[in-house]
Write a protein that holds these residues in place. Structure first.
Motif, PDB file in Angstrom:
ATOM      1  N   LEU A  20      38.515  25.635  21.678  1.00 20.53           N
ATOM      2  CA  LEU A  20      39.894  25.101  21.169  1.00 20.53           C
ATOM      3  C   LEU A  20      39.871  23.973  20.485  1.00 20.53           C
ATOM      4  O   LEU A  20      39.625  22.942  21.277  1.00 20.53           O
ATOM      5  N   PRO A  22      41.245  20.917  18.314  1.00 21.36           N
ATOM      6  CA  PRO A  22      42.576  20.284  17.665  1.00 21.36           C
ATOM      7  C   PRO A  22      42.128  20.023  16.275  1.00 21.36           C
ATOM      8  O   PRO A  22      40.803  19.809  15.858  1.00 21.36           O
ATOM      9  N   THR A  23      43.197  20.115  15.328  1.00 22.38           N
ATOM     10  CA  THR A  23      42.841  20.073  13.654  1.00 22.38           C
ATOM     11  C   THR A  23      42.292  18.815  13.456  1.00 22.38           C
ATOM     12  O   THR A  23      41.247  18.814  12.348  1.00 22.38           O
ATOM     13  N   TYR A 333      43.071  30.061  13.033  1.00 25.22           N
ATOM     14  CA  TYR A 333      44.094  29.017  13.012  1.00 25.22           C
ATOM     15  C   TYR A 333      45.119  29.567  13.966  1.00 25.22           C
ATOM     16  O   TYR A 333      45.831  30.444  13.706  1.00 25.22           O
ATOM     17  N   ASP A 334      45.523  28.922  15.277  1.00 28.04           N
ATOM     18  CA  ASP A 334      46.314  29.166  16.000  1.00 28.04           C
ATOM     19  C   ASP A 334      47.756  28.384  15.894  1.00 28.04           C
ATOM     20  O   ASP A 334      47.756  27.184  16.065  1.00 28.04           O
ATOM     21  N   ARG A 336      50.686  28.442  17.216  1.00 29.60           N
ATOM     22  CA  ARG A 336      51.515  27.959  18.083  1.00 29.60           C
ATOM     23  C   ARG A 336      50.820  26.599  18.717  1.00 29.60           C
ATOM     24  O   ARG A 336      51.638  25.646  18.923  1.00 29.60           O
ATOM     25  N   ARG A 337      49.769  26.573  18.822  1.00 29.70           N
ATOM     26  CA  ARG A 337      49.312  25.500  19.545  1.00 29.70           C
ATOM     27  C   ARG A 337      48.558  24.408  18.665  1.00 29.70           C
ATOM     28  O   ARG A 337      48.021  23.278  19.004  1.00 29.70           O
ATOM     29  N   LYS A 338      48.627  24.712  17.178  1.00 33.07           N
ATOM     30  CA  LYS A 338      48.174  23.908  16.256  1.00 33.07           C
ATOM     31  C   LYS A 338      46.696  23.554  16.500  1.00 33.07           C
ATOM     32  O   LYS A 338      46.160  22.447  16.351  1.00 33.07           O
ATOM     33  N   THR A 339      45.883  24.537  16.981  1.00 33.19           N
ATOM     34  CA  THR A 339      44.565  24.037  17.014  1.00 33.19           C
ATOM     35  C   THR A 339      43.688  25.182  16.202  1.00 33.19           C
ATOM     36  O   THR A 339      44.147  26.220  15.920  1.00 33.19           O
ATOM     37  N   VAL A 341      40.558  27.852  16.656  1.00 29.48           N
ATOM     38  CA  VAL A 341      39.940  28.484  17.711  1.00 29.48           C
ATOM     39  C   VAL A 341      38.601  28.968  16.937  1.00 29.48           C
ATOM     40  O   VAL A 341      38.622  29.716  16.183  1.00 29.48           O
ATOM     41  N   GLU A 696      49.175  36.280  26.588  1.00 32.46           N
ATOM     42  CA  GLU A 696      50.121  35.342  26.444  1.00 32.46           C
ATOM     43  C   GLU A 696      49.743  34.154  27.367  1.00 32.46           C
ATOM     44  O   GLU A 696      50.127  32.929  27.092  1.00 32.46           O
ATOM     45  N   GLU A 698      48.137  30.914  29.479  1.00 30.35           N
ATOM     46  CA  GLU A 698      47.266  30.020  28.886  1.00 30.35           C
ATOM     47  C   GLU A 698      46.081  30.487  29.653  1.00 30.35           C
ATOM     48  O   GLU A 698      46.013  30.702  30.875  1.00 30.35           O
TER      49      GLU A 698
END
Lengths: 838, 73
Positions: A20, A22-23, A333-334, A336-339, A341, A696, A698
């Motif tokens: 995971l 982060p962008t 690109y996820d 919700r979490r702005k990351t 994957v 759903e 985490e």
């Protein structure tokens, strides 16, 4: 064999990891992982068109930069004087990770664009100037040659005068102007002058003759120097022509025809002074153009030199960036979490390294968010990764060429490190030739560091890649050469021979008597040069091939055991391994024992004749139990052979039936359970709801892309039976054919020895006795020829042949006993490997 | 004089060397490779020597030359 260290015995254990990221850190993380070269990323967007992926824009930009870099490279290569390209190791580095990365890439883009425009401009102007130069040179030639015509014509002026009667009017007009110049020429003919391709001149003449009905006078000369087209470098030869005719209509026709035939027309004046003025003008302009052309060339070269300083670094950066963005396109690109994957295969042993790399990447980029790593459970087969070093790499590659090993099955490459050079050496045995290839390999190894950086030729590159294989081949060849007692077709006499040659008989024949001594290490040198030496050697080598072959095959068969144990297939041990082993040993193991036994008996003390082993084996199968007592190897042979034959016969139905039967029973069991499971299904919906909730949550390692290709064990029973039938027939027939196949060990070593002997006896031997200066010179030349024939024919050609056959023995005879080879290889994102791919 | 004893004697030596090779190779990433290499080399070299030696123990034919002079170094 400890678990702490990687071994070549099996491929490494792999884990499927989920990243995971982060962008903000994504680019730098991928760069770091690429440098590490340990992760094989899965494509998480298989359904997405390549043009719709997220990083298409960046890839386009990098492609543009790559195109420019390729353009520079081709321009540099076209230069006749080599432009030095500074190697990557010496180039100034460009920071592509961290906060300044984006700025650096933008700067690079701008620099590349600027260089490209400048270079293109210079190329264009150079081309235009060259063309201009060419035209002027042609004009100069025309001026020079036409001068010759006019001078000639001067002398024949009066003749021409009388032959032409009309068209005086236009000439009169010229008269006043003519009189300004001091000309004795009263030329009243008009003309067209120009240049045309030499190949077209005759056609041109003929067409003009027909069109003007002969009313012309044409003269032409060759231009000696050819014109070189700057773009293509092709040479064209041209001629200067001058056509005299009268009348505007005729001249117009001439001009039209000339233009259609591709001639270039030049305006030439009839007056000599005006012509010399034009000539001076043309020469002056030519000189100017030459200077400008020279300066443009110098500028272009200095531009290319400047580019050459950085070219290697640019290529490297552009390649890496493209790889990074292509990899990032595989990520999901996820929202919700702005990351981002990512999923990838990683060797379990390297997990700590990956963690460290991720941490390093975040430090470099200056953010504080660390990417998260999670392990996923999956039923998919991981890729096969065998950790090799520069020594084992070659051997692993030649075994992988047959097929990549299934995940974690026994790796034949480990054993091939020794067995391959050994079987090669059995076919190549000669101390001298072995030393030659050993030293060749040693030389390549000493030059390793230098050659690894260079771009090697395809063939030399192949030999360099296999340098350690060749080294071992050389070492074993020296050993087998010692065994065969063969050095450049001569034999060594190190120990006491076991044969004493008696006095020669009157016809020159001499026999040997055994003196009881056995030559301790290798073939007795007395056999060398003996007439029946080949009889002994053939028997010895054939039997040795069978012995080595059966032992190699038994070894390969035993490699099945670790596989069955590791993958928990006890049925295979009882249903496949044991009957196969019994079958192989009861016939061919028995043959090997008989060979060794027959050798160990002193037949002079026995009353029976030594039996032929081949006939014995055939009789064992065709007429079991019947052994002639005068031709028996040992007492009780008939009975034992019948027992062995029965054992082998029992193994065939054993192999055919046991495994399908047990698998059928298993299928019945599962089907039985399946019926029970259906009733259980009513609790199904609740289960799937739980699954949805789990996703759903985490921190749950759920594989994102559940591919539909799950291995559904749709066992059709007929398939199982057919598979087993094929397997059984293949093994049984294979036993016989493979054992015979090992006889190539004998065949090739015989061919090698004979070739070596023929070469010696046909070259050096013939010149050894010749005396005098002529003799010595001839001997030296013959030695040189002999040595080059040895290297090229005996070492290289025979070497390649023996290499191929030894490889075939490994691939077919050995691997078919245990190898599945259904894996796919581990192809991580690795910047170092990108280099090799290009 | 020509007996099978040397074959067995050397076999014992080679087996001993193979055991040493197995036991005394230091642990490390190359342990398996070195062990396998040593053991396989010893085994294959012994096999070839054994076959060559046994083929000459009780030969069934004797060498015979029809021209004078041998050709050995």
């Amino acid at each position: 064999m400890g678990d702490d260290y990687p071994t070549l015995f099996r491929s490494e254990q792999m884990s499927l990891m989920q990243f995971l990221i982060p962008t903000e850190v994504a680019h730098d993380t991928v760069a770091e992982l690429g440098e590490l070269g340990n992760v094989q990323f899965k494509d998480l967007n298989p359904a997405v068109n390549p043009f719709q992926r997220s990083f298409v824009g960046e890839i386009r930009r990098t492609e543009e930069m790559a195109r420019r870099v390729r353009f520079f490279e081709s321009q540099i290569q076209k230069e006749k004087d080599v432009v030095p390209i500074r190697s990557l190791y010496d180039s100034a580095s460009l920071v592509t990770v961290g906060p300044s990365a984006a700025h650096n890439i933008d700067e690079l883009d701008v620099t590349l664009a600027a260089h490209e425009t400048r270079l293109v401009q210079m190329n264009d102007s150079y081309k235009t100037l060259s063309e201009r130069t060419r035209e002027l040179v042609e004009a100069r030639h025309v001026l020079r040659e036409t001068a010759v015509f006019f001078e000639k014509a001067e002398t024949q002026q009066t003749d021409i005068r009388t032959s032409f009667d009309d068209s005086s009017a236009p000439l009169l007009q010229h008269d006043d102007r003519e009189q300004q110049y001091s000309s004795t020429v009263q030329f009243d003919l008009e003309f067209v002058a120009g240049t045309i391709d030499r190949t077209r001149i005759s056609t041109f003449e003929r067409v003009l003759w027909r069109v003007l009905r002969g009313n012309l006078y044409m003269n032409h000369t060759d231009i000696i120097e050819p014109f070189i087209d700057p773009a293509t470098g092709a040479e064209t030869r041209k001629n200067v022509f001058i056509i005299f005719a009268h009348g505007d209509a005729l001249l117009a026709k001439i001009r039209k025809v000339a233009e259609s035939m591709g001639a270039t027309l030049y305006p030439i004046d009839a007056n000599a002074d005006k012509r010399s003025d034009s000539l001076r003008e043309v020469t002056a302009r030519l000189e100017d153009l030459e200077t400008v052309l020279y300066n443009t060339g110098v500028n272009r070269r200095s531009e290319l030199v400047r580019i050459g300083e950085h070219l290697a670094r640019w290529q490297d950066v552009v390649r890496k960036e493209k790889a990074i963005y292509e990899t990032m396109n595989l990520f999901n690109y996820d929202v919700r979490r702005k990351t981002l994957v990512a999923e990838g295969w990683v060797p379990t042993r390297d997990l700590t390294m990956i963690h460290m790399a991720l941490r390093h990447a975040t430090e470099e980029s200056g953010t504080s968010v660390v990417p998260i790593l999670q392990e996923l459970r999956t039923s998919k087969t991981p890729p096969t990764f065998t950790r090799t070093n520069k020594f084992t790499e070659g051997f692993q590659t030649i075994m992988d060429a047959y097929g990549i090993a299934t995940y974690q099955e026994v790796n034949p490459g480990l054993f091939a490190i020794i067995t391959f050079p050994f079987l090669f050496a059995v076919m190549f045995g000669d101390i001298g030739h072995g030393l030659i290839i050993f030293f060749a390999a040693l030389y390549m190894i000493f030059q390793e560091k230098k050659w690894a950086r260079q771009e090697l030729d395809e063939i030399v590159g192949q030999f360099f890649y296999g340098r350690y294989i060749i080294l071992l081949m050389g070492m074993f060849s020296v050993y087998t050469g010692l065994m065969y007692n063969d050095i450049f077709s001569k034999s060594l006499h190190i120990w006491h021979s076991g044969w004493d040659f008696l006095e020669a008989e009157p016809n020159g024949a001499s026999y040997a008597l055994s003196n009881g001594h056995i030559y301790p290490f290798g073939v007795d040198p007395a056999w060398h040069g003996a007439d029946n030496g080949l009889v002994f050697t053939n028997s010895y080598k054939m039997k040795m091939s069978v012995v080595l072959g059966v032992i190699h095959m038994t070894f390969a068969l035993c490699l099945q055991l670790p596989n069955h144990i590791k993958f928990k297939r006890p049925l295979d041990i009882y249903a496949n391994f044991i009957p196969q082993m019994i079958f192989l040993q009861s016939i061919f193991g028995y043959l090997v024992v008989c060979i060794l036994y027959k050798w160990s008996i002193d037949w002079s003390t026995r009353d029976t004749e030594p039996p032929s082993l081949l006939n014995m084996l055939i009789a064992m199968i065709l007429s079991p139990g019947k052994v002639d007592s005068t031709a028996q190897l040992y007492r009780g042979q008939g009975f034992i052979q019948v027992v062995l034959l029965l054992l082998a016969a029992v193994c065939v139905p054993w192999m055919l039936c046991m495994k399908p039967y047990f698998q059928w029973k298993e299928m019945q069991k599962i089907q039985g359970q399946g019926y029970v499971g259906l009733g259980h299904r009513s609790g199904g919906p609740r289960e799937s709801a739980d699954e949805v909730l789990e996703i759903e949550e985490e921190g749950n390692g759920r594989v994102i892309v559940e591919e539909m290709e799950e291995e559904h064990e749709q066992h059709d029973f007929s398939e199982v039976v057919i598979h087993q039938i094929i397997h059984t027939i293949e093994f049984c027939l294979g036993c016989i054919s493979h054992t015979a196949s090992y006889l190539r060990l004998w065949a090739l070593s015989l061919a090698h020895a004979q070739l070596s002997e023929v070469l010696w006896s046909m070259t050096i031997e013939k010149f050894l006795g010749v005396s005098g200066i002529f003799g010595t010179i001839a001997l030296v030349m013959v030695v040189v020829f002999w040595f080059s024939a040895t290297v090229f024919i005996l070492c290289i050609m025979e070497g390649l042949s023996a290499f191929l056959h030894a490889l075939r023995l490994h691939w077919v005879e050995a691997n078919s006993k245990h190898y599945q080879g259904e894996g796919y290889s581990f192809t991580p994102l690795s910047f170092a490997k990108l280099d090799e791919k290009e | 004089m020509a007996s099978v004893f040397p074959v067995i004697f050397i076999l014992a030596i080679v087996l001993g060397l193979m055991a040493c090779g197995y036991l005394f190779v230091p642990k490390g990433p190359q342990q398996t490779t070195i062990r396998t290499a040593i053991m396989l080399t010893l085994a294959s070299c012994y096999l070839m020597w054994m076959v060559t030696y046994m083929a000459q123990l009780h030969p069934l034919i004797t060498p015979y030359r029809s021209t004078k002079g041998g050709e050995s170094l």
